[in-house]
Design a protein around this motif. Sequence first.
Motif, PDB file in Angstrom:
ATOM      1  N   VAL A   1       0.401  -1.161  -0.290  1.00 15.57           N
ATOM      2  CA  VAL A   1      -0.277   0.272  -0.164  1.00 15.57           C
ATOM      3  C   VAL A   1       1.046   1.321  -0.010  1.00 15.57           C
ATOM      4  N   SER A   2       0.650   2.302  -0.609  1.00 11.07           N
ATOM      5  CA  SER A   2       1.208   3.574  -1.184  1.00 11.07           C
ATOM      6  C   SER A   2       0.961   4.727   0.950  1.00 11.07           C
TER       7      SER A   2
ATOM      8  N   THR B   1      -0.959   7.626   0.098  1.00  8.07           N
ATOM      9  CA  THR B   1      -2.455   7.835  -0.530  1.00  8.07           C
ATOM     10  C   THR B   1      -3.681   6.707  -0.337  1.00  8.07           C
TER      11      THR B   1
ATOM     12  N   GLU C   1      -3.452   4.117  -1.695  1.00 13.67           N
ATOM     13  CA  GLU C   1      -4.048   2.947  -2.723  1.00 13.67           C
ATOM     14  C   GLU C   1      -2.927   1.747  -2.354  1.00 13.67           C
ATOM     15  N   ILE C   2      -3.821   1.097  -2.630  1.00 15.58           N
ATOM     16  CA  ILE C   2      -3.323  -0.551  -3.809  1.00 15.58           C
ATOM     17  C   ILE C   2      -1.657  -0.475  -4.178  1.00 15.58           C
TER      18      ILE C   2
ATOM     19  N   GLN D   1      -1.170  -2.210 -11.153  1.00 16.24           N
ATOM     20  CA  GLN D   1      -0.453  -2.549 -10.155  1.00 16.24           C
ATOM     21  C   GLN D   1       0.155  -3.545 -10.155  1.00 16.24           C
TER      22      GLN D   1
ATOM     23  N   TYR E   1       6.010   2.818   0.259  1.00 14.53           N
ATOM     24  CA  TYR E   1       5.000   1.626   0.793  1.00 14.53           C
ATOM     25  C   TYR E   1       5.227   0.673   2.342  1.00 14.53           C
TER      26      TYR E   1
ATOM     27  N   LEU F   1      -6.655   3.383   6.189  1.00 13.54           N
ATOM     28  CA  LEU F   1      -6.769   4.017   5.261  1.00 13.54           C
ATOM     29  C   LEU F   1      -7.371   5.719   5.370  1.00 13.54           C
TER      30      LEU F   1
ATOM     31  N   ASP G   1       1.003   8.979 -11.002  1.00 15.45           N
ATOM     32  CA  ASP G   1      -0.590   9.497 -10.460  1.00 15.45           C
ATOM     33  C   ASP G   1      -1.039  10.619 -10.381  1.00 15.45           C
TER      34      ASP G   1
ATOM     35  N   THR H   1      -2.773  11.736  -8.397  1.00 17.72           N
ATOM     36  CA  THR H   1      -2.928  11.474  -7.213  1.00 17.72           C
ATOM     37  C   THR H   1      -2.191  11.938  -6.688  1.00 17.72           C
ATOM     38  N   ASP H   2      -0.282  11.605  -6.634  1.00 17.46           N
ATOM     39  CA  ASP H   2       0.374  11.213  -6.069  1.00 17.46           C
ATOM     40  C   ASP H   2       0.681  12.682  -5.623  1.00 17.46           C
TER      41      ASP H   2
ATOM     42  N   HIS I   1      -3.607   9.193 -15.323  1.00 22.48           N
ATOM     43  CA  HIS I   1      -4.662   8.894 -14.344  1.00 22.48           C
ATOM     44  C   HIS I   1      -6.030   7.386 -15.223  1.00 22.48           C
TER      45      HIS I   1
END
Length: 769
Positions: free
Chosen positions: A210-211, A214, A216-217, A270, A413, A434, A534, A536-537, A562
């Motif tokens: 997982v990041s 964020t 996210e996986i 991923q 991560y 999360l 990404d 969102t980074d 995206h």
Amino acid sequence: MLVSKVIRKIESLFNKRPSPKNLLGELLQGSSLMGNLTTMLSHKNPILLFYVDVTDFHQVVQVQGDYWARQVLDLLQSVLQEKAKVIVNCSEEILVQNIWGDDFLLLCQPITNIQSNQLIKLSTAMRIALEEDLRRELIKLTGINLRLHVGCTTIDQNTNHTPEHRLYNAIKEAQKVAKGTWSQQTVHLLPEFNDLLSQKAFHIVYQPIVSLQTGEIFGWEALTRGPKDSFFGSPSVIFNFAEEVGLLFPLEKICRELAIKNFGISMGNQKLFLNIHPYTVNDPQFVAGETRRLLRDNHFSEANLVFEITERQSIQDFGQFNKTLSHYRRQGYRVAVDDAGAGFSSLQAIAEVRPEFIKIDSSLVRDIHTNRVRQALLETFVIFAQKIGCSIIAEGIETEEELTTLYSIGVHYGQGYYLGRPAFPKPAVTKTALNKIASLTYRNPTGVWQRAFPIGEICEPSVQVNIGTPVKNIKEILDANELLSGIVVTDDGQPAGLIMRHHLARYLGTQYGAALYFQRSAYAIMDPHPLVVDATDPIEQVSQQAMCRDKIKIYDYIIVTHGNKFHGIVSVEILLDTMTKIRIEMARGANPLTGLPGNLTIEREINTRLVEQSPFSLIYLDLDHFKCYNDRYGFENGDRLILLAARLLTSVVRNFGLPTDFIGHVGGDDFVVITRQDRSEEICRKYIRYFDRLVRNFYSIEDKQIGGFYWLDRQGQENWFPLVSASFSILDCSGHCTPEALAQKAAHLKHLAKKKVGSVYVRGCNKEV
């Protein structure tokens, strides 16, 4: 002993990939053994193989001479033939072969089935019987006695292997039993393990990576499990046993196949992390492209596969190892070094392999929030990773405190039970993790409030071409637009590579460059591994990645995606300009003397905590008698004392608070700390202890000796003023608190603290429903 030479010779033949009929030909020339073995295999009955050699036979040669040594071997061969009929109820066909020197093989087919737990008994019985018969004869001939090594196994009936291959495996097994390398339990369990391999009866579970920025996986690690009711249920037992009995290659091959086949749909970009033993990398079947074919059959990209090289095994030949890894990297695979910090020569492996990912062993992650040495070590790893352009993955995260500390250090991560347990189908990240990551996103590692600024907000559209576009057309596009620095190469909407203007010039600028490349596709000259992030980074994370690229790529576009589709590009110029603006904006809210967050940031932080509605303590620090000190010793010394107060507060909070604690400078001699309720009193006690000792250094010898000085107060009257002290007010906020009620209660507590003599703290609680 010769059998060791035999095994090495056979292994060399395997590595050269000869035809099966010649596998043992060099070793058994002139012997009828292979022909007889083939005949025995056609009978479909189990075949027993005994391996026998003489302990310290070289001493017999040295003491007795070659002639009597030969007599001993002839005697052993004849006795071996006789005892096989007595020890084992065999059919008429019994084969005895002197491989070399004192190494013998005996093959026979028992009339009744032999169970695996009987093999050790047969070996022991054969050894005792042989030694007893030999003892009587040898005493007459030479006056010496002999000890033997005897091992017994069965030749498997797997028709997928050649007779040579089956004989080779049986010799290895029998030799290990004879020399005591294998225990009785190992021999007993080997048939069960072979059954698991032939049936591919292993289960694959996936654990999310997982990041920590964020939530996210980022990818999944494929982990192997055996049948629940089996001795081989645990992965450590499975792989240790496979390595012990020489079956690691076929085991890893099966695990790779199952991990890829059962992975299912890959969301976005991923990654799938596969554990690979360093020796497996050079497996001929592995090199031959079997994994690549498997990926294609399951619609999986090489770019999404990461070979996780375990660091618990040493790498003997880095030159050959890196040569093989380069072969995979050219195909798009990525490499991770696993168990960093717990294996063999970690730093050397990382320096030689230059992995894209470094996985920190769980032993360094465990209780990291309470261990400053581990924190410092992880901080060093993060800085090192930034310099070589790779990412850090922390394994074994099991608590909220560990996650918070790793986030504050800047680890990219994470993996562990707190984030998600291994499962099949692939599990989601836990809601608890999360929510925690989401709350951390609003604070940087120093505690200063800061909104996570996504890179997608500054990306720009860019010219893109298909991967099959001719180089000639790409040059025409760049020639027609002088302001265009590069072109993104896409494949079905996904970024596949990047062609920068200066890279194109390198290809076409040579004498025959245009002739060689003009008609070729973009694929031939593009950079297949540009920096892809990404939308969102966070911009700071992207900035670190961009600055850690190779010098030749430092000014290349940063490609933004995206949903795994091409979204735009960010130039280094825009990135640096935005970073500068963010830094300036942050500096505006900081106190110019101490650099700590000022009032605006303090208000935002308090409001954020109130919105979260989780219990916290607001600590207010005020220095007593500071104005009089400032008047007597001057503004310069007053500023020095303020800096001492700020730096000491930062140090104490760092050592006795939490990574998410916040420190702010209201102004003058007033500071605030926001921490967890169970840490507040410890912070105040430690601060008072250090401050009262250090503040004496800011006074003259005379004032220090009498503990203060006489000075005019605010009414113009001469009065006694003791040394500067620290007054703390601790306000606990539980449940729903309003900013107004919080400020009112904090002012009241501050007033109470100022009334007390010396450095003190008082505590109160603010509750509103």
